[in-house]
Scaffold this motif. Structure first.
Motif, PDB file in Angstrom:
ATOM      1  N   UNK A  58       2.489 -34.781  -1.717  1.00 52.51           N
ATOM      2  CA  UNK A  58       2.853 -36.193  -1.587  1.00 52.51           C
ATOM      3  C   UNK A  58       2.804 -36.911  -2.921  1.00 52.51           C
ATOM      4  N   UNK A  59       3.738 -37.808  -3.056  1.00 44.84           N
ATOM      5  CA  UNK A  59       3.819 -38.632  -4.243  1.00 44.84           C
ATOM      6  C   UNK A  59       3.538 -40.072  -3.809  1.00 44.84           C
ATOM      7  N   UNK A  60       2.468 -40.637  -4.315  1.00 42.01           N
ATOM      8  CA  UNK A  60       2.167 -42.028  -3.998  1.00 42.01           C
ATOM      9  C   UNK A  60       2.610 -42.887  -5.174  1.00 42.01           C
ATOM     10  N   UNK A  61       3.529 -43.807  -4.907  1.00 42.02           N
ATOM     11  CA  UNK A  61       4.083 -44.596  -6.003  1.00 42.02           C
ATOM     12  C   UNK A  61       3.284 -45.861  -6.288  1.00 42.02           C
ATOM     13  N   UNK A  62       2.438 -46.257  -5.349  1.00 44.91           N
ATOM     14  CA  UNK A  62       1.597 -47.435  -5.587  1.00 44.91           C
ATOM     15  C   UNK A  62       0.175 -47.119  -5.152  1.00 44.91           C
ATOM     16  N   UNK A  63      -0.739 -48.003  -5.511  1.00 47.86           N
ATOM     17  CA  UNK A  63      -2.124 -47.761  -5.102  1.00 47.86           C
ATOM     18  C   UNK A  63      -2.360 -48.213  -3.663  1.00 47.86           C
ATOM     19  N   UNK A  64      -1.386 -48.911  -3.074  1.00 48.74           N
ATOM     20  CA  UNK A  64      -1.528 -49.336  -1.677  1.00 48.74           C
ATOM     21  C   UNK A  64      -0.951 -48.330  -0.686  1.00 48.74           C
ATOM     22  N   UNK A  65      -0.110 -47.433  -1.160  1.00 50.57           N
ATOM     23  CA  UNK A  65       0.471 -46.427  -0.255  1.00 50.57           C
ATOM     24  C   UNK A  65      -0.619 -45.435   0.143  1.00 50.57           C
ATOM     25  N   UNK A  66      -0.493 -44.943   1.386  1.00 46.92           N
ATOM     26  CA  UNK A  66      -1.561 -44.098   1.934  1.00 46.92           C
ATOM     27  C   UNK A  66      -0.992 -42.845   2.571  1.00 46.92           C
ATOM     28  N   UNK A  67      -1.691 -41.741   2.411  1.00 48.60           N
ATOM     29  CA  UNK A  67      -1.302 -40.534   3.134  1.00 48.60           C
ATOM     30  C   UNK A  67      -2.569 -39.853   3.658  1.00 48.60           C
ATOM     31  N   UNK A  68      -2.507 -39.428   4.901  1.00 48.02           N
ATOM     32  CA  UNK A  68      -3.567 -38.599   5.455  1.00 48.02           C
ATOM     33  C   UNK A  68      -2.994 -37.212   5.644  1.00 48.02           C
ATOM     34  N   UNK A  69      -3.632 -36.235   5.071  1.00 51.00           N
ATOM     35  CA  UNK A  69      -3.086 -34.893   5.210  1.00 51.00           C
ATOM     36  C   UNK A  69      -4.174 -33.931   5.654  1.00 51.00           C
ATOM     37  N   UNK A  70      -3.794 -33.098   6.602  1.00 43.57           N
ATOM     38  CA  UNK A  70      -4.782 -32.232   7.225  1.00 43.57           C
ATOM     39  C   UNK A  70      -4.153 -30.889   7.572  1.00 43.57           C
ATOM     40  N   UNK A  71      -4.046 -30.015   6.593  1.00 40.53           N
ATOM     41  CA  UNK A  71      -3.523 -28.682   6.909  1.00 40.53           C
ATOM     42  C   UNK A  71      -4.639 -27.819   7.498  1.00 40.53           C
ATOM     43  N   UNK A  72      -4.311 -27.087   8.541  1.00 41.09           N
ATOM     44  CA  UNK A  72      -5.342 -26.278   9.196  1.00 41.09           C
ATOM     45  C   UNK A  72      -4.837 -24.879   9.489  1.00 41.09           C
ATOM     46  N   UNK A  73      -5.704 -23.925   9.222  1.00 43.35           N
ATOM     47  CA  UNK A  73      -5.398 -22.522   9.530  1.00 43.35           C
ATOM     48  C   UNK A  73      -6.477 -22.009  10.471  1.00 43.35           C
ATOM     49  N   UNK A  74      -6.034 -21.373  11.531  1.00 41.84           N
ATOM     50  CA  UNK A  74      -7.015 -20.745  12.425  1.00 41.84           C
ATOM     51  C   UNK A  74      -6.609 -19.293  12.548  1.00 41.84           C
ATOM     52  N   UNK A  75      -7.408 -18.420  11.988  1.00 37.79           N
ATOM     53  CA  UNK A  75      -6.993 -17.014  11.913  1.00 37.79           C
ATOM     54  C   UNK A  75      -7.982 -16.135  12.658  1.00 37.79           C
ATOM     55  N   UNK A  76      -7.471 -15.407  13.623  1.00 38.89           N
ATOM     56  CA  UNK A  76      -8.334 -14.490  14.371  1.00 38.89           C
ATOM     57  C   UNK A  76      -7.986 -13.031  14.107  1.00 38.89           C
ATOM     58  N   UNK A  77      -6.928 -12.780  13.330  1.00 42.16           N
ATOM     59  CA  UNK A  77      -6.583 -11.403  12.964  1.00 42.16           C
ATOM     60  C   UNK A  77      -7.138 -11.150  11.570  1.00 42.16           C
ATOM     61  N   UNK A  78      -7.267  -9.867  11.165  1.00 41.52           N
ATOM     62  CA  UNK A  78      -7.895  -9.630   9.867  1.00 41.52           C
ATOM     63  C   UNK A  78      -6.953  -9.102   8.798  1.00 41.52           C
ATOM     64  N   UNK A  79      -5.727  -8.761   9.180  1.00 43.65           N
ATOM     65  CA  UNK A  79      -4.813  -8.231   8.172  1.00 43.65           C
ATOM     66  C   UNK A  79      -3.606  -9.173   8.057  1.00 43.65           C
TER      67      UNK A  79
END
Lengths: 455, 250
Positions: free
Chosen positions: A356-377
């Motif tokens: 994300x590119x924030x062009x001002x100090x008032x712009x806001x981004x919430x980012x939440x990437x999530x990985x859930x891995x139950x395999x091992x390879x």
């Protein structure tokens, strides 16, 4: 009040709407759908419109949007104008079959189902209920689960029409299909479009979808698309969201992908008051691949929210997500992405990135990437970045005589181009590059030929 | 053309330039040499308008204009070019778009119409030939994935495109093998004329075998401590910088 419309009040009584129109909503549809609607109503009764306490919707306030007075059209109004007179997509090199959907309802009532080259069926979903109940029953409501999300339940309960596409096995469609979704009304309008796309084994098709608002009224849409990609199929969809600031759009897309299917899903959010894109992908056969790319540009008080969920249900599948946002003024955005790699899904390759590119100090981004891995390879990575324009690059450009504004534009366009370059339909890629360029420049980003001021 | 008088500058509160005086006339080539940390790159950055540096005293006149009052882009438009020691990679900005924007911004500043797309491409091809840069590089994103030598060639190519009055080349020779050095120097020499001037900033004498300077200045601890003809470079090559340091100590 016209017989086919209902007013939704601030009391948020979507349930009463169903009750009042039960007859209309359950007539001339296959019986399985009647049952499904009733179940969906019950789900909605339980779930309601998701609020911020819902983990998946924590960054967006949809309840306020839904709590307005809207007209809901359950069947098409008598349209007193000719849409073609005011709207004609003018991308000159784009040779596509064009389909119009007005306020969520298939527009061409004279020809509600078309048969294109190779036996491809493209038309109204309501018409497909009537003509092809077998195809519909096999897929409708199978990928979008109304028990999990109130918005899915609401759409399943109340949506009457939308776009239907069926591509028979082995058919390679050369021309893209363009679906233009128009919102136009003289009063605040709530619409729910329901789309069903079935891509046969080894078939290949490309879809371009444009969302436009053509009148300045408040619009609320809760659209839902289910896509079944059979084994060895290829599907590319490029969506351009271009609605005005008084619009709220929820778009939920559900993909079921069989073995060796390839889906490229590009979403360009050029403009819109509040936009929520839900992308659900189930990779259900080995060798399936899903690439999801998103670009959103916001300014003023706009909010764009992307939610993705990719389920690696079997081994040997690939998924790749890249979402980029450019946020100006006091606008806000969110990316909430989840990849699930199940226990036996070995040799999964899954990537997820949100920059994300924030062009001002008032712009806001919430980012939440999530990985859930139950395999091992597996080979998986995820990440997010939030930053400003690169100062070194700015100085380099300025030192060559390029003024600050132009230098900023070059860098913003470069940031956006990484997504635009993924679009494979060339005339659309060029048009989108042009529109994004204008948007970043702060000029109106509507298409030339569209005479309405939608931004 | 360029007149620097008692220039002092700080970086993060530390004084780096401690009173520089320098006169450069059209047609001349000046070499500025000196040990690491003497202020060479700071001088180049101050002249190009990098905001990292704070000028505390002094004056820089360029063609009768007070350079320090101008923004970096206006300095470029007036005819100053900085060849970067570390050229910046800008993924997603094509060389064509970069150069076209730069040239048309400069033309606008000078009251000229923009070049047409075809005229621009012709001009770009011509300049690529002059400086012997592979057109494969000029069709890529700015410096993205370029080798060290390719980046430096690209600096010279940009210089050829922009036709500056005064080129300041900041350690253009660093990281170059002898062949690349020859190409880079060849480009600089082709662009020399009686109306333009060049300041070559370098740590080593090597480059000056190819770009022969009219004057060699030694910068030490923020001041020019010695100015002479090109033979000074050879002396420095032979003796190193230590004798200058010792002289300064005394």
């Amino acid at each position: 009040m016209e017989p086919n419309t209902a007013l939704l009040g601030p009391d948020n009584d979507y349930l009463r709407l169903f009750d009042a129109n039960r007859g209309k909503l359950t007539q001339s549809i296959p019986s399985f759908l009647v049952d499904l609607r009733k179940e969906a109503v019950e789900s909605f009764r339980m779930l309601g419109i998701p609020g911020k306490k819902n983990e998946n919707y924590r960054y967006i306030d949809l309840q306020t949007s839904f709590n307005n007075t809207f007209r809901k059209e359950l069947q098409p109004k008598n349209i007193t104008f000719n849409v073609e007179d005011i709207f004609r997509c003018d991308i000159p090199e784009l040779d596509a079959d064009v389909i119009l959907v007005l306020n969520g309802i298939y527009y061409d009532t004279h020809r509600p189902m078309r048969e294109l080259e190779g036996g491809i069926l493209a038309g109204s979903l309501a018409e497909a209920f009537r003509l092809f109940p077998g195809i519909v029953e096999k897929h409708f409501g199978k990928y979008a689960d109304h028990r999990k999300d109130g918005l899915v339940a609401l759409n399943t309960a109340l949506a009457t029409d939308g776009f239907f596409l069926y591509v028979p096995d082995g058919i390679q469609m050369k021309k893209p299909i363009q679906v233009i979704n128009l919102l136009m009304s003289d009063e605040p309008t709530f619409s729910q479009q329901r789309n069903l796309l079935v891509i046969g084994k080894g078939a290949s098709v490309s879809l371009v979808v444009c969302d436009h608002t053509l009148s300045p009224e408040k619009f609320l849409s809760n659209n839902l698309t289910e896509v079944f990609a059979a084994r060895d199929s290829r599907f590319e969809i490029t969506r351009l969201q271009n609605e005005h600031n008084a619009s709220t759009q929820v778009l939920s897309q559900f993909y079921m992908q069989e073995a060796n299917s390839l889906v490229n899903n590009n979403t360009i959010t050029l403009h819109g008051g509040m936009v929520r894109n839900n992308l659900y992908v189930q990779l259900n056969g080995e060798g399936a691949e899903n690439n999801a790319y998103g670009l959103f540009i916001t300014d003023q008080g706009q909010h764009v929210d992307n939610y993705t969920f990719v389920d690696h249900a079997v081994a040997h599948c690939n998924s790749n997500q890249l979402f980029k946002g450019v946020l100006d003024d006091y606008s806000s955005g969110a990316f909430n992405g989840r990849i699930l790699v199940r226990k036996d899904s070995q040799k999964t390759v899954a990537y997820q990135k949100n920059n994300n590119l924030l062009l001002t100090s008032d712009a806001r981004i919430n980012t939440k990437p999530q990985l859930e891995i139950y395999a091992d390879d597996v080979k998986c990575s995820h990440g997010a970045a939030v930053g400003q324009l690169d100062k070194q690059a700015m100085f380099y450009l300025q030192s060559r005589g390029i003024g600050r504004d132009e230098a900023r534009l070059l860098l913003m366009n470069a940031f956006a181009n990484e997504i635009i370059a993924k679009i494979q339909v060339e005339p659309i890629r060029e048009r989108i590059a042009e529109l994004v360029g204008k948007r970043l420049r702060g000029e109106l980003s509507r298409c030339h030929n569209c005479t309405m001021h939608c931004c | 053309m360029l007149s620097i008088h008692n220039l002092r500058a700080k970086v993060e509160g530390k004084e780096i330039l401690k009173g520089i005086n320098l006169e450069v006339k059209a047609g001349e080539v000046h070499a500025i040499m000196g040990p690491n940390g003497s202020g060479k790159s700071t001088l180049a950055g101050v002249l190009a308008g990098r905001d990292f540096f704070e000028v505390t005293e002094g004056e820089v006149m360029f063609e009768g204009k007070n350079l320090l009052d101008l923004s970096p882009e206006d300095r470029a438009r007036e005819g100053i070019f900085l060849g970067f020691q570390y050229p910046v990679e800008i993924p997603g900005v094509s060389m064509v778009n970069f150069m076209k924007t730069a040239i048309n911004e400069i033309r606008k500043y000078r009251g000229k119409d923009p070049l047409s797309a075809s005229d621009f491409l012709k001009y770009m091809r011509l300049k690529a030939e002059v400086v012997e840069i592979d057109t494969k590089l000029t069709s890529r994103s700015v410096n993205e994935g370029f080798s060290g030598g390719e980046k430096k060639k690209n600096e010279i190519f940009q210089m050829a495109m922009l036709e500056p009055r005064l080129a300041i080349l900041d350690e253009t020779d660093s990281g170059l093998d002898i062949d690349a050095l020859r190409v880079v120097a060849g480009g600089v020499n082709k662009l020399r004329s009686k109306d333009t001037a060049t300041i070559v900033i370098t740590h080593y004498q090597r480059l000056l075998d190819y770009i022969v300077p009219d004057y060699v200045h030694v910068l030490y601890d923020g001041r020019i401590v010695r100015t002479s003809g090109k033979e000074l470079a050879l002396e420095l090559e032979e003796k190193g910088y230590d004798w200058i340091k010792q002289e300064m100590m005394q």
